[in-house]
Enzyme design. Sequence first.
Site, PDB file in Angstrom:
ATOM      1  N   ASP A 203       6.453  -7.620  30.275  1.00 52.77           N
ATOM      2  CA  ASP A 203       7.879  -7.354  30.310  1.00 52.77           C
ATOM      3  C   ASP A 203       8.619  -8.439  29.532  1.00 52.77           C
ATOM      4  OD1 ASP A 203       7.619  -9.432  32.074  1.00 52.77           O
ATOM      5  OD2 ASP A 203       8.634  -8.451  33.723  1.00 52.77           O
TER       6      ASP A 203
ATOM      7  N   ASP B  39      10.922 -10.648  30.342  1.00 53.05           N
ATOM      8  CA  ASP B  39      11.431 -11.898  30.910  1.00 53.05           C
ATOM      9  C   ASP B  39      10.324 -12.924  31.121  1.00 53.05           C
ATOM     10  OD1 ASP B  39      10.134 -10.917  33.097  1.00 53.05           O
ATOM     11  OD2 ASP B  39      11.858 -10.960  34.437  1.00 53.05           O
TER      12      ASP B  39
ATOM     13  N   ARG C 222      33.657  -7.056  26.914  1.00 53.48           N
ATOM     14  CA  ARG C 222      32.306  -6.667  26.509  1.00 53.48           C
ATOM     15  C   ARG C 222      31.985  -5.228  26.887  1.00 53.48           C
ATOM     16  NH1 ARG C 222      26.605  -9.555  26.436  1.00 53.48           N
ATOM     17  NH2 ARG C 222      25.365  -7.688  26.462  1.00 53.48           N
TER      18      ARG C 222
END
Length: 133
Positions: free
Chosen positions: A10, A12, A91
Site C-alpha cells: 500500500d 503508506d 481545496r
Amino acid sequence: MRNIVAVGFDMDYTLAQYKPETFESLAYEGTIRKVLLVCSQLLHWTFDWTYMVRGLVLDKKRGNILKVAYHGFREMSKEEKVGTYGSTLIRDSFDEPDYALIDTLFSLAEAYLFAQLVDFKDKNPGKVPQGAE
C-alpha cells in the site's frame, strides 16, 4: 506461509519502503518516452525528485500549481492568485476534470512534468506540437 495467496503493497509504507528518487525517476522517464513520440525536445529534460510535494493541486486549464501557487516554475504574485481564484482558496472546490490533486507520492513525477510542459509552452508559443497540450 502456505495459506498466503498474495502480498500487496500500500502507499503508506506499512509493508515496504522504496526510494522515491528511483521510483519517481522511472515514472517520469517512462512518461517522457511516451511524449517523445510527439515532441523530441523533451529528450534532454531531467526530473528533480526533491522539487514536488504531496498536497498540491494542479489547475490543468491555467497551468498553475496551487498550495504554493506557481505557474510552471514561476511563483505567482498575490495579485495573480487573487485575480485568478478570488481571495479565498478552498481545496474542496478543486475537482476533476479541471484540477488534479497531488496527494500521493506516485503523482509527484506527473506534477513535475506538468510544470515543465507549462514552462515549455509559455516559452514556445505556437511551437507546441499537436497532441502535446
